[in-house]
Design a protein around this motif. Structure first.
Motif, short mmCIF file in Angstrom:
data_model
loop_
_atom_site.label_atom_id
_atom_site.label_comp_id
_atom_site.label_asym_id
_atom_site.label_seq_id
_atom_site.Cartn_x
_atom_site.Cartn_y
_atom_site.Cartn_z
N MET A 30 48.28 -45.20 125.13
CA MET A 30 47.94 -46.57 124.73
C MET A 30 46.47 -46.63 124.31
N VAL A 31 45.59 -45.97 125.04
CA VAL A 31 44.17 -45.96 124.70
C VAL A 31 43.95 -45.30 123.35
N LEU A 32 44.61 -44.15 123.15
CA LEU A 32 44.46 -43.45 121.87
C LEU A 32 44.98 -44.30 120.72
N LEU A 33 46.10 -44.96 120.93
CA LEU A 33 46.65 -45.83 119.87
C LEU A 33 45.70 -47.00 119.60
N GLY A 34 45.10 -47.53 120.65
CA GLY A 34 44.16 -48.63 120.47
C GLY A 34 42.94 -48.19 119.67
N VAL A 35 42.40 -47.04 120.01
CA VAL A 35 41.24 -46.51 119.28
C VAL A 35 41.61 -46.23 117.83
N ALA A 36 42.79 -45.63 117.63
CA ALA A 36 43.23 -45.34 116.26
C ALA A 36 43.41 -46.64 115.49
N GLY A 37 43.93 -47.66 116.15
CA GLY A 37 44.11 -48.96 115.48
C GLY A 37 42.79 -49.58 115.10
N ILE A 38 41.80 -49.47 115.98
CA ILE A 38 40.47 -50.01 115.66
C ILE A 38 39.89 -49.32 114.44
N PHE A 39 39.99 -48.00 114.40
CA PHE A 39 39.46 -47.27 113.24
C PHE A 39 40.27 -47.61 111.99
N ALA A 40 41.57 -47.81 112.14
CA ALA A 40 42.41 -48.12 110.98
C ALA A 40 42.03 -49.49 110.41
N VAL A 41 41.77 -50.44 111.30
CA VAL A 41 41.41 -51.79 110.84
C VAL A 41 40.03 -51.78 110.20
N SER A 42 39.13 -51.04 110.81
CA SER A 42 37.75 -50.99 110.28
C SER A 42 37.67 -49.98 109.15
#
Length: 42
Positions: A30-42
């Motif tokens: 979940m943490v990795l997906l969250g970090v990946a999502g943040i980078f994807a959005v930014s």
């Protein structure tokens, strides 16, 4: 008899350890997906 009781204790201890590992893996995913999502959005 003591050997049997110790075996039962070790078996009881192994099952929660596996569930704890599963929970830790789930949290890490979940943490990795969250970090990946943040980078994807930014």
């Amino acid at each position: 008899m003591p050997a049997e009781t110790t075996d039962a204790v070790t078996e009881d201890r192994e099952q929660p350890v596996e569930s704890e590992r599963g929970a830790l893996v789930a949290v890490l995913v979940m943490v990795l997906l969250g970090v990946a999502g943040i980078f994807a959005v930014s």
